[in-house]
Enzyme design. Structure first.
Site, PDB file in Angstrom:
ATOM      1  N   TYR A 176     -18.738   6.160 -11.742  1.00 50.33           N
ATOM      2  CA  TYR A 176     -17.845   7.256 -11.375  1.00 50.33           C
ATOM      3  C   TYR A 176     -18.404   8.558 -11.949  1.00 50.33           C
ATOM      4  O   TYR A 176     -18.385   8.780 -13.162  1.00 50.33           O
ATOM      5  CB  TYR A 176     -16.437   7.031 -11.933  1.00 50.33           C
ATOM      6  CG  TYR A 176     -15.627   5.953 -11.260  1.00 50.33           C
ATOM      7  CD1 TYR A 176     -16.084   5.297 -10.117  1.00 50.33           C
ATOM      8  CD2 TYR A 176     -14.398   5.573 -11.772  1.00 50.33           C
ATOM      9  CE1 TYR A 176     -15.334   4.306  -9.515  1.00 50.33           C
ATOM     10  CE2 TYR A 176     -13.634   4.580 -11.172  1.00 50.33           C
ATOM     11  CZ  TYR A 176     -14.115   3.946 -10.050  1.00 50.33           C
ATOM     12  OH  TYR A 176     -13.358   2.955  -9.451  1.00 50.33           O
TER      13      TYR A 176
ATOM     14  N   PHE B 233      -7.053   2.194  -2.986  1.00 56.22           N
ATOM     15  CA  PHE B 233      -6.589   2.818  -1.745  1.00 56.22           C
ATOM     16  C   PHE B 233      -5.117   2.461  -1.505  1.00 56.22           C
ATOM     17  O   PHE B 233      -4.742   1.975  -0.436  1.00 56.22           O
ATOM     18  CB  PHE B 233      -7.429   2.389  -0.540  1.00 56.22           C
ATOM     19  CG  PHE B 233      -8.830   2.937  -0.521  1.00 56.22           C
ATOM     20  CD1 PHE B 233      -9.196   4.001  -1.331  1.00 56.22           C
ATOM     21  CD2 PHE B 233      -9.789   2.403   0.328  1.00 56.22           C
ATOM     22  CE1 PHE B 233     -10.488   4.511  -1.309  1.00 56.22           C
ATOM     23  CE2 PHE B 233     -11.087   2.907   0.358  1.00 56.22           C
ATOM     24  CZ  PHE B 233     -11.446   3.963  -0.456  1.00 56.22           C
ATOM     25  N   PRO B 234      -4.242   2.678  -2.503  1.00 55.39           N
ATOM     26  CA  PRO B 234      -2.839   2.272  -2.360  1.00 55.39           C
ATOM     27  C   PRO B 234      -2.055   3.090  -1.351  1.00 55.39           C
ATOM     28  O   PRO B 234      -0.935   2.716  -1.003  1.00 55.39           O
ATOM     29  CB  PRO B 234      -2.276   2.476  -3.773  1.00 55.39           C
ATOM     30  CG  PRO B 234      -3.101   3.585  -4.334  1.00 55.39           C
ATOM     31  CD  PRO B 234      -4.481   3.337  -3.803  1.00 55.39           C
ATOM     32  N   LEU B 235      -2.655   4.172  -0.865  1.00 63.64           N
ATOM     33  CA  LEU B 235      -1.995   4.998   0.158  1.00 63.64           C
ATOM     34  C   LEU B 235      -2.800   5.002   1.449  1.00 63.64           C
ATOM     35  O   LEU B 235      -2.665   5.907   2.280  1.00 63.64           O
ATOM     36  CB  LEU B 235      -1.812   6.430  -0.363  1.00 63.64           C
ATOM     37  CG  LEU B 235      -0.874   6.556  -1.565  1.00 63.64           C
ATOM     38  CD1 LEU B 235      -0.870   7.981  -2.094  1.00 63.64           C
ATOM     39  CD2 LEU B 235       0.534   6.116  -1.202  1.00 63.64           C
ATOM     40  N   GLY B 236      -3.604   3.989   1.644  1.00 61.21           N
ATOM     41  CA  GLY B 236      -4.451   3.929   2.826  1.00 61.21           C
ATOM     42  C   GLY B 236      -5.866   4.332   2.474  1.00 61.21           C
ATOM     43  O   GLY B 236      -6.163   4.755   1.355  1.00 61.21           O
TER      44      GLY B 236
ATOM     45  N   GLY C 228      -9.351   6.060   1.760  1.00 60.05           N
ATOM     46  CA  GLY C 228      -9.698   7.387   1.281  1.00 60.05           C
ATOM     47  C   GLY C 228     -10.683   8.100   2.185  1.00 60.05           C
ATOM     48  O   GLY C 228     -11.092   9.224   1.890  1.00 60.05           O
ATOM     49  N   PHE C 229     -11.089   7.484   3.293  1.00 57.28           N
ATOM     50  CA  PHE C 229     -12.067   8.080   4.190  1.00 57.28           C
ATOM     51  C   PHE C 229     -11.388   8.920   5.266  1.00 57.28           C
ATOM     52  O   PHE C 229     -10.299   8.585   5.745  1.00 57.28           O
ATOM     53  CB  PHE C 229     -12.941   7.000   4.844  1.00 57.28           C
ATOM     54  CG  PHE C 229     -13.861   6.311   3.880  1.00 57.28           C
ATOM     55  CD1 PHE C 229     -15.089   6.862   3.563  1.00 57.28           C
ATOM     56  CD2 PHE C 229     -13.490   5.122   3.276  1.00 57.28           C
ATOM     57  CE1 PHE C 229     -15.942   6.233   2.666  1.00 57.28           C
ATOM     58  CE2 PHE C 229     -14.324   4.485   2.376  1.00 57.28           C
ATOM     59  CZ  PHE C 229     -15.552   5.039   2.071  1.00 57.28           C
TER      60      PHE C 229
END
Length: 407
Positions: free
Chosen positions: A164, A319-322, A324-325
């Site tokens: 990261y 990606f808990p909200l869908g 990231g792309f």
């Protein structure tokens, strides 16, 4: 007098250490100094702030540590000799003194979202994912303030990786945390930084590379053991190019992970970007958690979640909200989600995170952010309650499993 960058960094470290030794809360210190908590956080960085206020904070903290029964950390720049020089440039202020005699016993910080098991320990169900600290590369003081605020909110589970920001996230975590914070630091291996390559990271799947990445994490974080290390496979989810020499059996990888656990370098083993067959293969090794892409609108791994529940393995969705792309489905785009958010007077993101907590009591969240305001919103989602109708409406949203994504 003015300080150079090295002197500012040293002074900031000494101010923070004395603040920690004082046992004061931000609220207590800010009240004594008649400033806001935001202003106090800025003063603790000693960068770009009123130097007279920094000297006042220095004297206040030194006295507070002594009054609390501790030993102040000596200041190497803000010395008595330099105080006399400073008085020639500006007027110093008398520091207030904290009244420890009327102080109540400090309350135990609440655990956002409640608590659940992560291997051998219990942690708050809402943690912090450090990937987005990369956005603060040119504003390290904000990154440190963000992490300190996470600790104040009761967050005791931070997810990171050496790749990261090519070590940046780990460096900021090391600069922020103190031994008394008692935070479970979870990292991952299976990829390595590749700043000069076509992608910011490259596959590092061989057993020797897994060990090298664990050692790099320990070095940059300044710790002797990582609470859990996730083995990032390339079987599903978001993958990167996989040369032939990087195709390694899960059995060989697990053997190295077990060896590092036996040596005490890692406390537990997790799996990431794995299939259900991969998880079944790994379970006999003792698995503490699984990190796969999963959200309200991407529930393709429901069978793996059920297996985790039955085996007592923590489920830690990324990606808990869908996705990231760009252009991929987002939880916040769902009409049902936005409607319920309006009904509850919260944000659509909060609805998506709260649904994950309601869906499975063993789920641990690690939402990432680069702003304190979003961090505070994320930490509050455990307080959101859905009606039966609202929960039914959310559960009825169809899944859009994106499958494996390869750049």
């Amino acid at each position: 007098m003015s300080l150079n960058n090295a002197e500012i960094a040293r002074t900031a470290a000494e101010l923070q250490e004395n603040f920690d030794r004082s046992t004061l809360t931000l609220a207590e210190a800010a009240a004594d100094l008649a400033i806001t908590e935001v202003e106090l956080r800025a003063l603790l960085t000693a960068d770009g702030v009123d130097p007279a206020a920094v000297w006042q904070l220095r004297d206040y903290l030194e006295q507070a540590v002594t009054d609390a029964g501790g030993e102040p950390m000596p200041f190497t720049i803000l010395t008595e000799d330099n105080r006399r020089k400073a008085q020639g440039w500006f007027t110093l202020r008398e520091a207030p003194r904290h009244d420890f005699g009327t102080r109540r016993s400090p309350a135990v910080a609440p655990r956002p979202g409640g608590e659940a098991r992560l291997g051998a320990r219990s942690v708050a169900r809402i943690g912090y994912g450090a990937m987005q600290l990369e956005r603060l590369r040119d504003d390290r003081s904000t990154g440190i303030a963000l992490l300190r605020r996470a600790i104040e909110l009761g967050i005791d589970h931070i997810d990171t990786a050496q790749f990261y920001g090519n070590g940046l996230s780990n460096e900021l975590i090391r600069e922020t945390l103190t031994p008394g914070d008692d935070v479970a630091i979870v990292s991952k291996v299976g990829a390595a930084p590749d700043p000069g390559g076509p992608f910011p990271m490259r596959a590092a799947q061989r057993p020797d590379e897994l060990r090298a990445e664990v050692e790099a994490n320990l070095r940059t974080l300044g710790v002797e053991q990582l609470a859990v290390v996730n083995l990032r496979r390339m079987d599903t989810g978001v993958t990167i190019p996989l040369p032939d020499d990087q195709v390694v059996s899960i059995e060989d990888q697990l053997a190295e992970m077990i060896a590092m656990r036996d040596e005490g370098l890692i406390g537990g083993i997790g799996m990431s970007n794995t299939t259900i067959d991969g998880l079944k293969t790994a379970l006999p090794a003792g698995i503490d958690c699984v990190q796969n892409s999963y959200s309200l609108i991407a529930r393709g791994d429901e069978d793996m979640l059920e297996l985790c529940v039955s085996e007592g393995v923590a489920w830690v969705p990324f990606f808990p909200l869908g996705s990231g792309f760009e252009g991929m489905p987002k939880v916040t785009d769902e009409e049902v989600v936005t409607r319920i958010a309006d009904e509850l007077d919260v944000t659509a993101s909060q609805v998506g995170l709260a649904w994950l907590l309601h869906h499975d009591p063993g789920t641990l969240l690690i939402p990432g952010t680069a702003t304190i305001s979003h961090l505070e919103e994320n930490s509050a989602v455990g307080d959101i309650e859905f009606s039966q109708d609202q929960l039914a409406a959310l559960n009825a949203i169809p899944t859009r499993d994106p499958g494996t994504i390869r750049p």
